[in-house]
Design a protein around this motif. Sequence first.
Motif, PDB file in Angstrom:
ATOM      1  N   ALA A 377      -3.527  36.628 -38.523  1.00 22.17           N
ATOM      2  CA  ALA A 377      -4.186  35.838 -39.568  1.00 22.17           C
ATOM      3  C   ALA A 377      -3.943  36.435 -40.947  1.00 22.17           C
ATOM      4  O   ALA A 377      -3.756  35.710 -41.936  1.00 22.17           O
ATOM      5  CB  ALA A 377      -5.679  35.736 -39.286  1.00 22.17           C
ATOM      6  N   GLN A 396      -6.548  28.985 -40.292  1.00 22.96           N
ATOM      7  CA  GLN A 396      -6.928  28.676 -38.914  1.00 22.96           C
ATOM      8  C   GLN A 396      -6.306  27.365 -38.446  1.00 22.96           C
ATOM      9  O   GLN A 396      -5.916  27.228 -37.287  1.00 22.96           O
ATOM     10  CB  GLN A 396      -8.459  28.629 -38.790  1.00 22.96           C
ATOM     11  N   GLU A 405      -3.844  30.604 -32.221  1.00 22.67           N
ATOM     12  CA  GLU A 405      -5.267  30.829 -32.501  1.00 22.67           C
ATOM     13  C   GLU A 405      -5.816  32.027 -31.735  1.00 22.67           C
ATOM     14  O   GLU A 405      -6.521  32.879 -32.294  1.00 22.67           O
ATOM     15  CB  GLU A 405      -6.066  29.570 -32.149  1.00 22.67           C
ATOM     16  N   SER A 408      -4.957  35.538 -33.297  1.00 21.88           N
ATOM     17  CA  SER A 408      -5.164  35.715 -34.740  1.00 21.88           C
ATOM     18  C   SER A 408      -5.519  37.146 -35.126  1.00 21.88           C
ATOM     19  O   SER A 408      -5.192  37.589 -36.230  1.00 21.88           O
ATOM     20  CB  SER A 408      -6.246  34.756 -35.243  1.00 21.88           C
TER      21      SER A 408
END
Length: 534
Positions: A377, A396, A405, A408
Motif C-alpha cells: 500500500a 485500496q 488487497e 497490502s
Amino acid sequence: MIQIDQLTYCYPDHPTPCLAEIDLTIDAGSFTLIMGPSGSGKSTLLRCLNGLVPHFSGGEIAGRVRVLGEDPLRVGPRVMSRHVGMVFQSPEAQFVLDRVEDEIAFALEHAGLPRAEMRLRVEEVLDLLDLAPLRDRELRTLSGGERQRVAIAAALALRPTILALDEPTSQLDPQSAEDVLQALVRLNSDLGLTVVLVEHRVERVLPFVDQVVVFDAAGHVRSGPPRDILPEVELCPPVVEVARAYGWSPLPLSVKEARRFAAKITPTPQAAPSANPVATGEPYLRITALEAGYEAKAVLHNLDLNVWPGEIVVLMGRNGVGKSTLLRCIVGLLRPQRGNIWIRGQNNRGRSVAAISRELACLPQESDSLLFADSVAEELRVTLRNHGQTENGQVQTLLGQLGLERLSARYPRDLSVGERQRVALGAITVTQPGGLLLDEPTRGLDYAAKTALANLLRQWRNQGAAIMLVTHDVEFSATIADRVLVLGRGGLVADGPPQSVLANSPLFAPQVARLFPGSGWLTVADALAFRPAQ
C-alpha cells in the motif's frame, strides 16, 4: 530422481505456509511442468530442490526432500548446485560478470574445469541457444529476452543432471521461445536431462511435457499426465479450452493434435474490422523520424508512430529489435539520436523524466526497480505524494482491482514476480495518468490475473487513456489489442487491427487463429461465440 514427502514450508514471519504437505515424485529423464496461480509456491518448490530454501531464505521447513539421493536441507546449495542447474525468473539477479561469454564461463571456472573443457562447453551452449553473435556483448546492452537466454546457457554449461527453470520463456518472442524449448527437449530426450519448469504461458510448453504439477492458491498440489490433470484445471491454454468446449477426445494438447478435430468444423467468419474509430484528432503520443541506439549503434531507424486517447496499442517484434529502447526514449531515459517525440502536443526535448512520467507512466521489464517502500500500500502512497496528490480511497480501490488487497501490508520484495509486477503497475497508475507504457506486463501472471488485467486496461481505455503495451504474449495481445504494431529491424513492418496483423502471421498468430485459419477468430471467446450451430 526427486522424491518429496509431506513438505511444508513457511517464510520468516509468515504464519501461513507457502507449501502445505506436498507429496511429489519426479522420475529421472522426465519433463515436468509446474503451473498454478501467482504466489502459490511454484518458485519456492524449485528452490527447495537445490537448498536455497531454507538455507538462503530462512523460515521453517518440515517433511522430506531427496534429490538424487541427497538431502538439500543437510548438504545445502554448495553441493546441490553440482546436480541442479537453476534459472531464476529474473535473470539479472543471477549475473555476476559484465560480458556474455565471461558470464557463461564463470561457474565453470569455479568448478575447476580444465581450460580446454571450458572452451568446449561454452561453445556448445553458445551455439545451442543462438548466442554466438552476442558472445562479446555486455549484458547491460542486451534485451530482456537475450539476457534470459544467457542465464539458461550459464546453467546448461555445468551439465547438471536436473535443470530447474522458473519462467524461462517469459521475455522471449515466440520463435526464440520455441528454439529454447526445442533445445531443452533435445537435451531431455538425447542426454536424459531431467527438466522441471515453472511457466504461466502454458500453451508454449504443454506439447513437450510428460507430467504436469498443478498448484492451488493454498499451496497444495496434484500431479499426473497432462490429459489426466488438465480436464480438472479451470483455466488452461486456448487450444485446451476450445477442445473441452467442443468435447474433443482424446484431449489435444497442441494445435497440431487439435487440427484433425478442427478440420471437421466450418467456422462462421467474422466481419472484417472497421477502421479504428479513435484515430481522430491529436494523438496522445506522436513519434516522427526517430533514430536511437547505444554507443553510436542505431537500434531504431526512422520510426513513425502514433497512439491516440482511448485505444490500446500492442507493440510486438523479435527480441533485440528495439521495443524496450523505444520506451526508454519516450520517457526520457535515453536521448534519441534524431527525431521528435510529442506527448499531448508537447515536445519531449529538454523535459525531465519526472515531468514526462506525470503524463505517460511507464512500467519497465524489471519492475523491481520501482519497488522500495516497506509495504504494498505504501508503494502506491509514495507515488501519490511524489506527484503532490492526496489519497482519497484510490489506493485500496486499485489494490482490489489488481487482486492485491490481502497483500497490502506485505513487503513488496517478498512477493512472487507476478505479484511484484502487479504492485509496480499499481504504483505507476494510482495517479491516473492520461497515458501508459507497459513493458511485458503479463510476466509472472497466471491466466486469471491476465483476465483481470485485461478488464482493468479496457476500463482505463474506455475512460480515455492512451495505452501502449510491449509484449511477446500473443494470446494476451489477441484479447486486448485495438491495434497491433510489429517492429522489425527496419522499423515498423505492420500496423493494423489484430484480425489482420495477428491472424495471418506465422510468428505471432495465436492458437485459435492457427486452429481455424481464415476464420478471423483469435480468441477462445471468438471460437465459442461464432461457432456453427450443433
